[in-house]
Design a protein around this motif. Sequence first.
Motif, PDB file in Angstrom:
ATOM      1  N   ALA A 324       0.839  -1.191   0.000  1.00  0.00           N
ATOM      2  CA  ALA A 324       0.000   0.000   0.000  1.00  0.00           C
ATOM      3  C   ALA A 324       0.879   1.249   0.000  1.00  0.00           C
ATOM      4  N   CYS A 325       0.486   2.254  -0.765  1.00  0.00           N
ATOM      5  CA  CYS A 325       1.160   3.545  -0.678  1.00  0.00           C
ATOM      6  C   CYS A 325       0.398   4.408   0.323  1.00  0.00           C
ATOM      7  N   VAL A 326       0.878   5.631   0.553  1.00  0.00           N
ATOM      8  CA  VAL A 326       0.201   6.510   1.515  1.00  0.00           C
ATOM      9  C   VAL A 326      -1.236   6.767   1.075  1.00  0.00           C
ATOM     10  N   SER A 327      -1.418   7.014  -0.213  1.00  0.00           N
ATOM     11  CA  SER A 327      -2.759   7.361  -0.706  1.00  0.00           C
ATOM     12  C   SER A 327      -3.742   6.208  -0.520  1.00  0.00           C
ATOM     13  N   CYS A 328      -3.251   4.959  -0.579  1.00  0.00           N
ATOM     14  CA  CYS A 328      -4.140   3.804  -0.350  1.00  0.00           C
ATOM     15  C   CYS A 328      -4.856   3.944   0.990  1.00  0.00           C
ATOM     16  N   LEU A 329      -4.120   4.457   2.007  1.00  0.00           N
ATOM     17  CA  LEU A 329      -4.696   4.539   3.355  1.00  0.00           C
ATOM     18  C   LEU A 329      -5.730   5.657   3.470  1.00  0.00           C
ATOM     19  N   ARG A 475      -7.880   1.487  -7.849  1.00  0.00           N
ATOM     20  CA  ARG A 475      -8.413   2.788  -7.470  1.00  0.00           C
ATOM     21  C   ARG A 475      -7.324   3.793  -7.129  1.00  0.00           C
ATOM     22  N   CYS A 476      -6.100   3.319  -6.864  1.00  0.00           N
ATOM     23  CA  CYS A 476      -5.087   4.209  -6.302  1.00  0.00           C
ATOM     24  C   CYS A 476      -4.007   4.527  -7.338  1.00  0.00           C
ATOM     25  N   ILE A 477      -3.291   5.612  -7.126  1.00  0.00           N
ATOM     26  CA  ILE A 477      -2.214   5.970  -8.067  1.00  0.00           C
ATOM     27  C   ILE A 477      -1.143   4.888  -8.127  1.00  0.00           C
ATOM     28  N   CYS A 478      -0.953   4.146  -7.023  1.00  0.00           N
ATOM     29  CA  CYS A 478       0.093   3.116  -7.024  1.00  0.00           C
ATOM     30  C   CYS A 478      -0.310   1.904  -7.859  1.00  0.00           C
ATOM     31  N   GLN A 479      -1.566   1.884  -8.356  1.00  0.00           N
ATOM     32  CA  GLN A 479      -2.021   0.807  -9.241  1.00  0.00           C
ATOM     33  C   GLN A 479      -2.132   1.298 -10.685  1.00  0.00           C
TER      34      GLN A 479
END
Length: 492
Positions: A324-329, A475-479
Amino acid sequence: MAIPDYFQRNAVAVSQVISGLDEERLASRLEDVCIGVTIGPDAAGDEGRAMADLLVRLLARLYPSIMIHEEGAGGVANEIGALARRINPRIDLSGEATIETVIGTAQPCWKATRTVFAGCEGWTARLSTHGPQGCGASNNPFGAGLAACLAAADVFRAVFLPGTELDGDCEVAVPDAGEGHLENGDVGGSVGSLVLAGAGAIGNAAAWALSRTAVDGSIEIVDHESVDLGNLQRYVLAERDDEERLKAPFVAGGFSGKLTASGHACTIAEFLHEKDHKVDNLLLALDSAKDRCAAQASLPRRVANAWTQPGDLGVSCHDFLEGACVSCLYLPNGKRKNEDEIIAESFGVPDQLMQVRTLLYKNEGAPRDLLVAIAAARDLPLEKLLPFEGRPLRALYTEGFCGGAVIPLSEPGRPANEVHVPLAHQSALAGVLLAAAGVRMGLSGRVDSVVTQYDVLQPQERFQVYPAAKPPGERCICQDADFREVYRRKYG
Ligand SMILES: [Zn+2]
């Protein structure tokens, strides 16, 4: 009474834990309280000194009366007494302690109603209600920092929740510690370059710990604001004379060891832009989810992120590609109100959300017509609001509504606790954990996505550590394929 002139903010913080304590009631509760700090001979080393230093930095902001005593600790008592006076120049350093903290292997020296014994060794803190706990001889400040925060939490409970049990004997280690572990619990090696985003309450405590760590490398501290009077309630590095200093250079000035520090008085967005968005180890000590996600979107190599919120605090570490990146949380799941919505509703003017949002965003002053509308909506005399005319709208909220200047703290209609003022030892604990995570990341050159949570309300549970995976779906930028490609190109 010897209460500091920033006492009102203490009342706000305490009232969020114990309802109905306004400034006056808090002051009267503290009238007969004197906190003893007794320091044993084994506390003369780095660990004991660090614990005594942080403990007094926490206590002197809230308790107007402190007694300090040492048994052959090499003059530590004089040093921290002078420090206490710089934090609260009105502090009373005489009298009989009613609650005593004992650092290291000293015997209690007052007939206190409660005694908290605190010790540490390397990454580990030890607390007891029964007998003295020794201090280790390493250069590691993390167990000492943890012990100071836990001892301050016990003192807080002994003063404000006298019916509750203290924790008794416990041993708590900084989770996942051990990276860069040298003999005798020392910590050393090179952390490379660290960036600390935010020199507020958490950033102060992170810098406190990092500045006492014998690691090589550099740290850049970024914050565009200045220290205001209310900040003194929980900024562990701040002394009374530091009001109005720029936070970043002020905090950087506390480093004199091997870690070389510089302060940057700009926003984290400006700083990252200047760095061409290339940062190896980013430590986030920011207030808002929005700022955290914006920093993550600049794609630093490794990130650690600390937070405090009602009921818990902690630090999360982030591997952008694998976990998970920060944005995921901080992905919105369900309806969570934004700061501007909370503030507009507290003011009673949800229909003027856009104006509130704009004023907050631009950090502009409250205009007369808005104050008139708030006065009418909340049935308040306009004179109470006029002192805030032209001042930043956020000040009307934090001082007037959260702080009791316009709406008394004990009255209904208090703001929602999404925007809260943590107790000093809570922010400090989050900061010490953030610093430990930063050292770990820097020394090892790698990071796993892991969340470490400390439940303030469940002291027996202490830390919960769990891995953090990416959310389902994309849904997240890390994906996002483009973000991932940019990240790979940057760091190989
Ligand atoms: Zn993510």
